[in-house]
Design a protein around this motif. Structure first.
Motif, PDB file in Angstrom:
ATOM      1  N   ASN A  78     -10.808   9.125 -35.011  1.00  0.00           N
ATOM      2  CA  ASN A  78      -9.890  10.166 -35.480  1.00  0.00           C
ATOM      3  C   ASN A  78      -9.942  11.397 -34.577  1.00  0.00           C
ATOM      4  O   ASN A  78      -8.911  12.002 -34.279  1.00  0.00           O
ATOM      5  CB  ASN A  78     -10.220  10.557 -36.921  1.00  0.00           C
ATOM      6  CG  ASN A  78      -9.879   9.457 -37.888  1.00  0.00           C
ATOM      7  OD1 ASN A  78      -9.093   8.571 -37.598  1.00  0.00           O
ATOM      8  ND2 ASN A  78     -10.504   9.500 -39.056  1.00  0.00           N
ATOM      9  N   PHE A  79     -11.139  11.766 -34.120  1.00  0.00           N
ATOM     10  CA  PHE A  79     -11.266  12.898 -33.206  1.00  0.00           C
ATOM     11  C   PHE A  79     -10.552  12.609 -31.896  1.00  0.00           C
ATOM     12  O   PHE A  79      -9.831  13.449 -31.358  1.00  0.00           O
ATOM     13  CB  PHE A  79     -12.736  13.200 -32.953  1.00  0.00           C
ATOM     14  CG  PHE A  79     -12.956  14.271 -31.931  1.00  0.00           C
ATOM     15  CD1 PHE A  79     -12.713  15.597 -32.247  1.00  0.00           C
ATOM     16  CD2 PHE A  79     -13.384  13.951 -30.657  1.00  0.00           C
ATOM     17  CE1 PHE A  79     -12.897  16.592 -31.295  1.00  0.00           C
ATOM     18  CE2 PHE A  79     -13.570  14.932 -29.702  1.00  0.00           C
ATOM     19  CZ  PHE A  79     -13.324  16.265 -30.021  1.00  0.00           C
ATOM     20  N   GLY A  85      -4.149  12.128 -28.513  1.00  0.00           N
ATOM     21  CA  GLY A  85      -3.172  11.250 -29.157  1.00  0.00           C
ATOM     22  C   GLY A  85      -2.054  10.851 -28.213  1.00  0.00           C
ATOM     23  O   GLY A  85      -1.785  11.512 -27.203  1.00  0.00           O
ATOM     24  N   ASN A  86      -1.358   9.791 -28.546  1.00  0.00           N
ATOM     25  CA  ASN A  86      -0.288   9.333 -27.658  1.00  0.00           C
ATOM     26  C   ASN A  86       0.877  10.318 -27.695  1.00  0.00           C
ATOM     27  O   ASN A  86       0.967  11.198 -28.540  1.00  0.00           O
ATOM     28  CB  ASN A  86       0.140   7.904 -28.008  1.00  0.00           C
ATOM     29  CG  ASN A  86       0.668   7.796 -29.415  1.00  0.00           C
ATOM     30  OD1 ASN A  86       1.000   8.779 -30.053  1.00  0.00           O
ATOM     31  ND2 ASN A  86       0.745   6.573 -29.901  1.00  0.00           N
ATOM     32  N   ASP A  87       1.801  10.179 -26.772  1.00  0.00           N
ATOM     33  CA  ASP A  87       2.863  11.164 -26.585  1.00  0.00           C
ATOM     34  C   ASP A  87       3.781  11.280 -27.788  1.00  0.00           C
ATOM     35  O   ASP A  87       4.209  12.375 -28.140  1.00  0.00           O
ATOM     36  CB  ASP A  87       3.684  10.813 -25.344  1.00  0.00           C
ATOM     37  CG  ASP A  87       2.858  10.978 -24.076  1.00  0.00           C
ATOM     38  OD1 ASP A  87       1.920  11.786 -24.110  1.00  0.00           O
ATOM     39  OD2 ASP A  87       3.155  10.296 -23.080  1.00  0.00           O
ATOM     40  N   THR A  88       4.101  10.176 -28.429  1.00  0.00           N
ATOM     41  CA  THR A  88       5.043  10.254 -29.556  1.00  0.00           C
ATOM     42  C   THR A  88       4.443  11.010 -30.724  1.00  0.00           C
ATOM     43  O   THR A  88       5.130  11.813 -31.354  1.00  0.00           O
ATOM     44  CB  THR A  88       5.456   8.838 -30.012  1.00  0.00           C
ATOM     45  OG1 THR A  88       4.281   8.110 -30.368  1.00  0.00           O
ATOM     46  CG2 THR A  88       6.198   8.119 -28.908  1.00  0.00           C
ATOM     47  N   GLU A  89       3.175  10.824 -30.991  1.00  0.00           N
ATOM     48  CA  GLU A  89       2.532  11.550 -32.094  1.00  0.00           C
ATOM     49  C   GLU A  89       2.481  13.048 -31.797  1.00  0.00           C
ATOM     50  O   GLU A  89       2.777  13.869 -32.654  1.00  0.00           O
ATOM     51  CB  GLU A  89       1.121  11.021 -32.346  1.00  0.00           C
ATOM     52  CG  GLU A  89       1.073   9.677 -33.007  1.00  0.00           C
ATOM     53  CD  GLU A  89      -0.362   9.219 -33.242  1.00  0.00           C
ATOM     54  OE1 GLU A  89      -1.287   9.987 -32.907  1.00  0.00           O
ATOM     55  OE2 GLU A  89      -0.546   8.114 -33.754  1.00  0.00           O
ATOM     56  N   SER A  90       2.090  13.407 -30.582  1.00  0.00           N
ATOM     57  CA  SER A  90       1.994  14.823 -30.246  1.00  0.00           C
ATOM     58  C   SER A  90       3.373  15.472 -30.235  1.00  0.00           C
ATOM     59  O   SER A  90       3.521  16.643 -30.633  1.00  0.00           O
ATOM     60  CB  SER A  90       1.295  15.021 -28.907  1.00  0.00           C
ATOM     61  OG  SER A  90       1.985  14.337 -27.892  1.00  0.00           O
TER      62      SER A  90
END
Length: 98
Positions: A78-79, A85-90
């Protein structure tokens, strides 16, 4: 002191053979004949969903898990996801902030 190589080889071979046959006998007894199988119970009614009991012929082990316990591997994952995180999440998080 001289060592007789014939006697030494015979004794070493005998010790090796005894060890190998002992190991093979143990594997046959333990795994093929199936002695000392572990019996697992989930005692949900009596102690709650976070209790597991492992019972063998000679021992009884009770494991109690904390209700809100998060494994270290999950915490690290999770950290890592929150940091890298991947680009879509960010991108989605940035759009939600705006």
């Amino acid at each position: 002191m001289k060592i007789d190589p014939v006697k030494w080889n015979r004794n070493a071979s005998l010790a090796y053979a005894v060890g190998v046959w002992t190991m093979l006998g143990y594997v046959y007894y333990k795994y093929i004949l199936g002695h000392d199988k572990v019996k697992v119970e989930n005692v949900v009614e009596e102690n709650g969903p976070n209790v597991e009991i492992y019972e063998t012929k000679h021992t009884r082990t009770t494991i109690v898990y904390k209700g809100d316990y998060v494994p270290y591997s999950t915490m690290l994952l999770n950290f890592y996801k929150s940091t890298y995180g991947n680009d879509t999440e960010s991108q989605e998080k940035e759009e939600e902030k705006k």
